[in-house]
Design a protein around this motif. Structure first.
Motif, mmCIF file in Angstrom:
data_model
loop_
_atom_site.group_PDB
_atom_site.id
_atom_site.type_symbol
_atom_site.label_atom_id
_atom_site.label_comp_id
_atom_site.label_asym_id
_atom_site.label_seq_id
_atom_site.Cartn_x
_atom_site.Cartn_y
_atom_site.Cartn_z
ATOM 1 N N CYS A 52 0.527 -1.395 0.224
ATOM 2 C CA CYS A 52 -0.223 0.148 0.021
ATOM 3 C C CYS A 52 0.747 0.998 0.100
ATOM 4 C CB CYS A 52 -1.150 -0.178 1.404
ATOM 5 S SG CYS A 52 -2.342 -1.282 1.029
ATOM 6 N N LEU A 53 1.422 1.193 0.640
ATOM 7 C CA LEU A 53 2.763 2.489 1.037
ATOM 8 C C LEU A 53 3.614 2.679 -0.887
ATOM 9 C CD1 LEU A 53 4.353 1.941 4.277
ATOM 10 C CD2 LEU A 53 2.727 3.804 3.508
ATOM 11 N N ALA A 54 3.758 1.939 -1.248
ATOM 12 C CA ALA A 54 4.733 1.909 -2.592
ATOM 13 C C ALA A 54 3.544 2.052 -3.377
ATOM 14 C CB ALA A 54 5.793 0.736 -2.769
ATOM 15 N N GLY A 55 2.735 1.533 -3.834
ATOM 16 C CA GLY A 55 1.240 1.711 -4.038
ATOM 17 C C GLY A 55 1.142 3.012 -4.021
ATOM 18 N N GLY A 56 0.978 3.942 -2.969
ATOM 19 C CA GLY A 56 0.547 4.764 -2.522
ATOM 20 C C GLY A 56 1.759 5.651 -3.228
ATOM 21 N N THR A 57 2.559 5.710 -2.869
ATOM 22 C CA THR A 57 3.776 6.108 -3.508
ATOM 23 C C THR A 57 4.270 6.932 -4.640
ATOM 24 O OG1 THR A 57 4.907 6.091 -1.296
ATOM 25 C CG2 THR A 57 6.315 6.624 -3.105
ATOM 26 N N LEU A 58 3.697 5.805 -5.071
ATOM 27 C CA LEU A 58 4.103 5.749 -7.246
ATOM 28 C C LEU A 58 2.842 6.040 -7.682
ATOM 29 C CD1 LEU A 58 5.537 4.867 -9.623
ATOM 30 C CD2 LEU A 58 4.420 2.846 -9.609
ATOM 31 N N ALA A 59 2.060 6.183 -6.997
ATOM 32 C CA ALA A 59 0.315 7.439 -7.461
ATOM 33 C C ALA A 59 0.713 8.147 -7.668
ATOM 34 C CB ALA A 59 -0.677 6.354 -7.292
ATOM 35 N N GLY A 60 1.355 8.564 -6.216
ATOM 36 C CA GLY A 60 1.339 10.144 -6.320
ATOM 37 C C GLY A 60 2.546 10.552 -7.069
ATOM 38 N N ALA A 61 3.539 10.319 -7.215
ATOM 39 C CA ALA A 61 4.677 10.631 -7.647
ATOM 40 C C ALA A 61 4.083 10.745 -9.653
ATOM 41 C CB ALA A 61 5.988 9.434 -7.999
ATOM 42 N N LEU A 62 3.696 9.903 -10.231
ATOM 43 C CA LEU A 62 2.970 9.805 -11.208
ATOM 44 C C LEU A 62 1.993 11.106 -11.175
ATOM 45 C CD1 LEU A 62 2.561 6.112 -12.116
ATOM 46 C CD2 LEU A 62 4.213 7.150 -12.525
ATOM 47 N N ALA A 63 1.048 11.120 -10.471
ATOM 48 C CA ALA A 63 -0.146 12.587 -10.699
ATOM 49 C C ALA A 63 0.655 13.734 -10.592
ATOM 50 C CB ALA A 63 -0.632 12.180 -9.346
ATOM 51 N N GLY A 64 2.435 13.644 -10.115
ATOM 52 C CA GLY A 64 3.494 15.276 -9.375
ATOM 53 C C GLY A 64 3.406 15.116 -10.955
ATOM 54 N N VAL A 65 3.586 14.167 -12.110
ATOM 55 C CA VAL A 65 4.483 14.042 -13.340
ATOM 56 C C VAL A 65 3.097 14.955 -14.300
ATOM 57 C CG1 VAL A 65 5.657 12.626 -15.466
ATOM 58 C CG2 VAL A 65 6.031 12.368 -12.947
ATOM 59 N N LEU A 66 2.277 14.268 -14.033
ATOM 60 C CA LEU A 66 1.357 14.730 -15.094
ATOM 61 C C LEU A 66 0.599 16.020 -14.855
ATOM 62 C CD1 LEU A 66 -1.468 11.618 -15.211
ATOM 63 C CD2 LEU A 66 0.286 11.912 -17.553
ATOM 64 N N LEU A 67 0.444 16.213 -13.548
ATOM 65 C CA LEU A 67 -0.361 17.752 -13.064
ATOM 66 C C LEU A 67 1.308 18.497 -13.880
ATOM 67 C CD1 LEU A 67 -1.809 19.601 -11.829
ATOM 68 C CD2 LEU A 67 -0.281 18.996 -10.031
ATOM 69 N N THR A 68 2.245 18.779 -13.318
ATOM 70 C CA THR A 68 3.188 19.457 -13.777
ATOM 71 C C THR A 68 3.435 19.748 -15.472
ATOM 72 O OG1 THR A 68 4.861 18.678 -12.073
ATOM 73 C CG2 THR A 68 5.494 19.362 -13.785
#
Length: 82
Positions: A52-68
């Motif tokens: 759950c921690l790895a999945g949440g971190t990966l999802a957050g990082a991908l969301a940051g890339v998309l937002l940027t």
């Protein structure tokens, strides 16, 4: 968008994803840690928590890339007519 803003967006979205991973794990682990008349289920800590921690971190990082990418594409100068 400046480099500091991009870095801040990436860090904040990754932290938000980490928090979401903790929240998902907390909901999933409710009642599984200490089952009725049984010993604790240690797989909740050994398998579910890291996933759950790895999945949440990966999802957050991908969301940051998309937002940027969306924000930089939105503020890019339109090509000149020529």
């Amino acid at each position: 968008m400046g480099q500091r803003t991009q870095a801040a967006v990436g860090c904040l979205s990754t932290l938000a994803g980490l928090g979401a991973g903790i929240a998902v794990w907390n909901v999933r682990a409710d009642g599984r840690i200490h089952r009725f008349e049984q010993g604790p289920d240690w797989r909740v800590f050994a398998v579910d928590l890291p996933l759950c921690l790895a999945g949440g971190t990966l999802a957050g990082a991908l969301a940051g890339v998309l937002l940027t990418r969306l924000l930089t594409a939105r503020h890019a100068d339109p090509p000149g007519r020529g």
